[in-house]
Motif scaffolding. Structure first.
Motif, PDB file in Angstrom:
ATOM      1  N   PRO A 179       1.036  -1.253   0.156  1.00 29.21           N
ATOM      2  CA  PRO A 179      -0.122  -0.032   0.055  1.00 29.21           C
ATOM      3  C   PRO A 179       0.812   0.876  -0.218  1.00 29.21           C
ATOM      4  O   PRO A 179       1.979   1.244   0.441  1.00 29.21           O
ATOM      5  CB  PRO A 179      -0.705  -0.435   1.504  1.00 29.21           C
ATOM      6  N   ASN A 180       0.300   2.214  -0.636  1.00 25.51           N
ATOM      7  CA  ASN A 180       1.083   3.930  -0.494  1.00 25.51           C
ATOM      8  C   ASN A 180       0.947   4.488   0.370  1.00 25.51           C
ATOM      9  O   ASN A 180      -0.228   3.702   1.755  1.00 25.51           O
ATOM     10  CB  ASN A 180       0.903   4.230  -2.137  1.00 25.51           C
ATOM     11  N   SER A 181       1.343   5.504   0.849  1.00 26.51           N
ATOM     12  CA  SER A 181       1.079   6.001   2.150  1.00 26.51           C
ATOM     13  C   SER A 181      -0.135   6.539   2.064  1.00 26.51           C
ATOM     14  O   SER A 181      -1.235   6.365   3.600  1.00 26.51           O
ATOM     15  CB  SER A 181       1.906   7.226   2.519  1.00 26.51           C
ATOM     16  N   ASP A 182      -1.353   7.260   1.176  1.00 26.20           N
ATOM     17  CA  ASP A 182      -3.078   7.017   1.205  1.00 26.20           C
ATOM     18  C   ASP A 182      -4.188   5.697   1.382  1.00 26.20           C
ATOM     19  O   ASP A 182      -4.424   5.682   2.485  1.00 26.20           O
ATOM     20  CB  ASP A 182      -3.343   7.457  -0.054  1.00 26.20           C
ATOM     21  N   GLN A 183      -3.153   5.026   0.814  1.00 27.01           N
ATOM     22  CA  GLN A 183      -3.680   3.667   1.012  1.00 27.01           C
ATOM     23  C   GLN A 183      -3.892   3.167   2.770  1.00 27.01           C
ATOM     24  O   GLN A 183      -4.569   2.744   3.260  1.00 27.01           O
ATOM     25  CB  GLN A 183      -3.431   2.642   0.393  1.00 27.01           C
ATOM     26  N   LEU A 184      -2.444   3.509   2.764  1.00 24.00           N
ATOM     27  CA  LEU A 184      -1.776   2.318   4.333  1.00 24.00           C
ATOM     28  C   LEU A 184      -2.834   3.411   5.265  1.00 24.00           C
ATOM     29  O   LEU A 184      -3.360   3.293   6.194  1.00 24.00           O
ATOM     30  CB  LEU A 184      -0.255   2.778   4.763  1.00 24.00           C
ATOM     31  N   ALA A 185      -3.148   4.678   5.142  1.00 28.76           N
ATOM     32  CA  ALA A 185      -4.023   5.641   6.038  1.00 28.76           C
ATOM     33  C   ALA A 185      -5.260   5.330   6.596  1.00 28.76           C
ATOM     34  O   ALA A 185      -6.343   4.863   7.338  1.00 28.76           O
ATOM     35  CB  ALA A 185      -3.643   6.786   5.086  1.00 28.76           C
ATOM     36  N   ALA A 186      -5.796   4.617   4.968  1.00 29.28           N
ATOM     37  CA  ALA A 186      -6.857   4.155   4.457  1.00 29.28           C
ATOM     38  C   ALA A 186      -6.725   2.747   5.980  1.00 29.28           C
ATOM     39  O   ALA A 186      -8.113   2.636   6.285  1.00 29.28           O
ATOM     40  CB  ALA A 186      -7.766   4.690   3.176  1.00 29.28           C
ATOM     41  N   ILE A 187      -6.179   2.252   5.224  1.00 32.50           N
ATOM     42  CA  ILE A 187      -6.647   0.721   6.090  1.00 32.50           C
ATOM     43  C   ILE A 187      -6.152   1.297   7.803  1.00 32.50           C
ATOM     44  O   ILE A 187      -7.232  -0.001   7.756  1.00 32.50           O
ATOM     45  CB  ILE A 187      -4.869   0.215   5.178  1.00 32.50           C
ATOM     46  N   ALA A 188      -5.152   1.680   7.939  1.00 31.05           N
ATOM     47  CA  ALA A 188      -5.206   2.472   9.695  1.00 31.05           C
ATOM     48  C   ALA A 188      -6.882   2.849  10.200  1.00 31.05           C
ATOM     49  O   ALA A 188      -7.891   2.430  11.143  1.00 31.05           O
ATOM     50  CB  ALA A 188      -4.088   3.562   9.568  1.00 31.05           C
ATOM     51  N   ILE A 189      -7.598   3.959   9.346  1.00 22.79           N
ATOM     52  CA  ILE A 189      -8.577   3.763   9.646  1.00 22.79           C
ATOM     53  C   ILE A 189      -9.592   3.578   9.323  1.00 22.79           C
ATOM     54  O   ILE A 189     -10.387   3.011  10.582  1.00 22.79           O
ATOM     55  CB  ILE A 189      -9.409   5.261   8.825  1.00 22.79           C
ATOM     56  N   ALA A 227       1.460   7.912   6.266  1.00 26.19           N
ATOM     57  CA  ALA A 227       0.417   7.509   6.478  1.00 26.19           C
ATOM     58  C   ALA A 227      -0.031   8.384   7.591  1.00 26.19           C
ATOM     59  O   ALA A 227      -1.342   8.644   7.981  1.00 26.19           O
ATOM     60  CB  ALA A 227       0.570   6.449   6.042  1.00 26.19           C
ATOM     61  N   THR A 228       0.916   7.993   8.785  1.00 27.00           N
ATOM     62  CA  THR A 228      -0.509   8.677  10.321  1.00 27.00           C
ATOM     63  C   THR A 228       0.100  10.071  10.222  1.00 27.00           C
ATOM     64  O   THR A 228      -1.636  10.524  10.358  1.00 27.00           O
ATOM     65  CB  THR A 228       1.346   8.198  10.999  1.00 27.00           C
ATOM     66  N   GLU A 229       0.524  10.792   9.260  1.00 31.78           N
ATOM     67  CA  GLU A 229       0.267  12.353   9.729  1.00 31.78           C
ATOM     68  C   GLU A 229      -1.161  11.720   8.655  1.00 31.78           C
ATOM     69  O   GLU A 229      -2.252  13.075   8.739  1.00 31.78           O
ATOM     70  CB  GLU A 229       0.995  12.658   8.432  1.00 31.78           C
ATOM     71  N   LYS A 230      -0.791  11.386   7.081  1.00 34.10           N
ATOM     72  CA  LYS A 230      -2.696  11.434   6.701  1.00 34.10           C
ATOM     73  C   LYS A 230      -3.750  10.968   7.294  1.00 34.10           C
ATOM     74  O   LYS A 230      -4.846  11.474   7.210  1.00 34.10           O
ATOM     75  CB  LYS A 230      -2.815  10.416   5.447  1.00 34.10           C
ATOM     76  N   ALA A 231      -3.899  10.033   8.091  1.00 31.29           N
ATOM     77  CA  ALA A 231      -4.539   9.348   9.078  1.00 31.29           C
ATOM     78  C   ALA A 231      -5.399  10.804   9.864  1.00 31.29           C
ATOM     79  O   ALA A 231      -6.317  10.719  10.664  1.00 31.29           O
ATOM     80  CB  ALA A 231      -4.442   7.759   9.584  1.00 31.29           C
ATOM     81  N   HIS A 232      -4.153  11.063  10.462  1.00 27.86           N
ATOM     82  CA  HIS A 232      -4.741  12.138  11.355  1.00 27.86           C
ATOM     83  C   HIS A 232      -5.645  13.257  11.017  1.00 27.86           C
ATOM     84  O   HIS A 232      -6.442  14.104  11.832  1.00 27.86           O
ATOM     85  CB  HIS A 232      -3.250  12.942  11.990  1.00 27.86           C
ATOM     86  N   GLU A 233      -4.745  13.685   9.483  1.00 25.66           N
ATOM     87  CA  GLU A 233      -5.584  14.831   8.761  1.00 25.66           C
ATOM     88  C   GLU A 233      -7.489  14.479   8.513  1.00 25.66           C
ATOM     89  O   GLU A 233      -7.851  15.075   8.840  1.00 25.66           O
ATOM     90  CB  GLU A 233      -5.062  15.093   7.405  1.00 25.66           C
ATOM     91  N   LEU A 234      -7.140  13.284   8.468  1.00 26.15           N
ATOM     92  CA  LEU A 234      -8.590  12.610   8.126  1.00 26.15           C
ATOM     93  C   LEU A 234      -9.634  12.483   9.155  1.00 26.15           C
ATOM     94  O   LEU A 234     -10.332  12.475   8.928  1.00 26.15           O
ATOM     95  CB  LEU A 234      -8.538  11.470   7.038  1.00 26.15           C
ATOM     96  N   ARG A 235      -8.614  11.739  10.267  1.00 20.73           N
ATOM     97  CA  ARG A 235      -9.490  11.500  11.341  1.00 20.73           C
ATOM     98  C   ARG A 235      -8.484  11.709  12.599  1.00 20.73           C
ATOM     99  O   ARG A 235      -8.452  11.202  13.820  1.00 20.73           O
ATOM    100  CB  ARG A 235      -9.829  10.156  10.958  1.00 20.73           C
ATOM    101  N   PRO A 236      -9.219  12.654  12.952  1.00 22.84           N
ATOM    102  CA  PRO A 236      -8.578  13.606  14.357  1.00 22.84           C
ATOM    103  C   PRO A 236      -8.907  12.828  15.326  1.00 22.84           C
ATOM    104  O   PRO A 236      -8.302  12.879  16.839  1.00 22.84           O
ATOM    105  CB  PRO A 236      -8.820  14.904  14.141  1.00 22.84           C
ATOM    106  N   ASP A 237     -10.228  12.259  15.205  1.00 23.85           N
ATOM    107  CA  ASP A 237     -10.488  11.729  16.427  1.00 23.85           C
ATOM    108  C   ASP A 237     -10.261  10.594  16.415  1.00 23.85           C
ATOM    109  O   ASP A 237     -10.378  10.304  17.912  1.00 23.85           O
ATOM    110  CB  ASP A 237     -12.207  11.463  16.066  1.00 23.85           C
ATOM    111  N   LEU A 238      -9.885  10.192  16.337  1.00 24.37           N
ATOM    112  CA  LEU A 238      -9.013   8.785  16.141  1.00 24.37           C
ATOM    113  C   LEU A 238      -7.800   8.818  16.688  1.00 24.37           C
ATOM    114  O   LEU A 238      -6.988   9.766  16.818  1.00 24.37           O
ATOM    115  CB  LEU A 238      -8.983   7.505  15.223  1.00 24.37           C
TER     116      LEU A 238
END
Ligand code: COA
Ligand code: UVW
Length: 338
Positions: A179-189, A227-238
């Motif tokens: 997975p690229n970083s966007d996909q890895l962020a999506a997987i984490a979320i 990926a971690t930064e992107k996940a934070h941007e997309l879902r700051p609640d997590l």
């Protein structure tokens, strides 16, 4: 209450129709009987009726009350072929090719789910993960707002204090090779949401690497950090933290040294692996060396639930994954109501 006990309770309260496209296979026959007798789901087996009947007799299993469908004898075959052709014609599918493909039990079962003749499907005792995922990706596709289908395992490590008394979710151990970083962020979320909705956990997500908070520099580490930064941007609640080494993720005194003050480090109950090599090897290591129960791989991100098994699965694994598939279908329907 243990997680699987809860999942069985929910599945039994609202029985879903689950397709087993590997209906001629022994473990599937025995699992189907158990699922039927215990009222976990309404099973539909796909295969040659005569073959399934004689195999079940050899096994001493009575399949009375369980539907068996042979695609080539089904009244729905032409409807499924037409719909599959419509779905795939822009991708070069012809009616002639569709007629051959939809007779394949995995494609036939996937079309049943697509057209609401079943709520979910489980296969993989004799087929590879790719064999199940391809019809799923082509026909069912991703749920609204979801960019990537991925998978998770519920790992239950006996006698362990890590995660939630030995229970952790591992992802992605079965679908996305790199997975690229966007996909890895999506997987984490997606895995955090699964942990909440399906497992009733307060998710603490560790983005795993061979580095903790800048202790190493490499493009592999950059991917996890981004990926971690992107996940934070997309879902700051997590609560998602990265990059973390495995020990920093789950062992508090290591976390105190390597990632002091973190909300996740030392307490992670969701482990997100950077790629499929580490994820697939990682879950099998814990399963074999720690005698962990590895429930899955369970897919997440599909518009409707279809799930895979490892070819080394037991009868109990099939029953577990059918129950989880049912609960995923129930969760999706309840969300659709709002
Ligand atoms: C998932 C997998 C089957 C995809 O197969 P593939 O041959 O690469 O499929 P394609 O690239 O042709 O993609 C097929 C479709 O699925 C889509 N797709 C592929 N991976 C996807 C994903 N993870 N999420 C959402 N869509 C995806 C593609 O966009 C394409 O859509 P389209 O045909 O409508 O345009 C493949 O990546 C795979 O084999 N993964 C590893 C499985 C495995 O061996 N696991 C280890 C054991 S458990
Ligand atoms: C999930 C997995 O690794 O499946 P298999 O063992 O069938 O390849």
């Amino acid at each position: 209450m243990k997680i699987m006990d809860k999942i069985y309770e929910v599945a039994k309260q609202n029985k879903q129709r689950i397709v087993l496209p590997e209906g001629e296979e022994e473990r599937n026959i025995i699992a189907a009987k158990k699922i039927h007798d215990e009222g976990i789901a309404t099973i539909i087996m796909i295969g040659d009726k005569q073959k399934i009947k004689s195999k079940s007799q050899e096994l001493g299993v009575d399949l009375t009350g369980i539907d068996i469908i042979n695609p080539i004898e089904s009244d729905n075959l032409n409807k499924y072929i037409d719909e599959f052709y419509e779905l795939r014609k822009k991708k070069g599918m012809t009616r002639e090719k569709a007629e051959i493909i939809v007779k394949d039990p995995l494609y036939f079962g996937t079309m049943m789910v697509k057209l609401d003749d079943a709520e979910g499907m489980v296969s993989g005792a004799i087929h590879t993960t790719g064999d199940l995922l391809r019809p799923g990706l082509q026909i069912i596709k991703t749920a609204p707002g979801v960019s990537v289908v991925s998978s998770f395992f519920i790992m239950q490590v006996p006698g362990s204090k890590y995660g939630e008394e030995g229970m952790l979710l591992f992802s992605d151990c079965a679908v996305n090779p790199n997975p690229n970083s966007d996909q890895l962020a999506a997987i984490a979320i997606a895995t955090a949401d699964t942990a909440k909705e399906l497992c009733n956990l307060d998710p603490k997500v560790a983005m795993l690497s061979f580095s903790t908070k800048g202790s190493a520099d490499h493009e592999f580490v950059d991917k996890v950090r981004s990926a971690t930064e992107k996940a934070h941007e997309l879902r700051p609640d997590l609560d998602i933290e990265g990059e973390l080494q495995l020990d920093a993720a789950i062992v508090q005194n290591v976390a105190d040294l390597k990632a002091p003050g973190s909300k996740v480090a030392g307490k992670a109950n969701v482990l997100v692996f950077p790629d499929l090599q580490s994820g697939n090897i990682g879950y099998k290591l814990v399963q074999r060396f720690a005698n962990a129960e590895a429930i899955g791989p369970i897919c997440q991100g599909f518009a409707k639930p279809i799930n895979d098994l490892s070819r080394g699965c037991s009868i109990e694994d099939i029953v577990n994954v059918v129950a989880i598939t049912s609960v995923q279908a129930i969760i999706k329907k309840e969300y659709r109501r709002y």
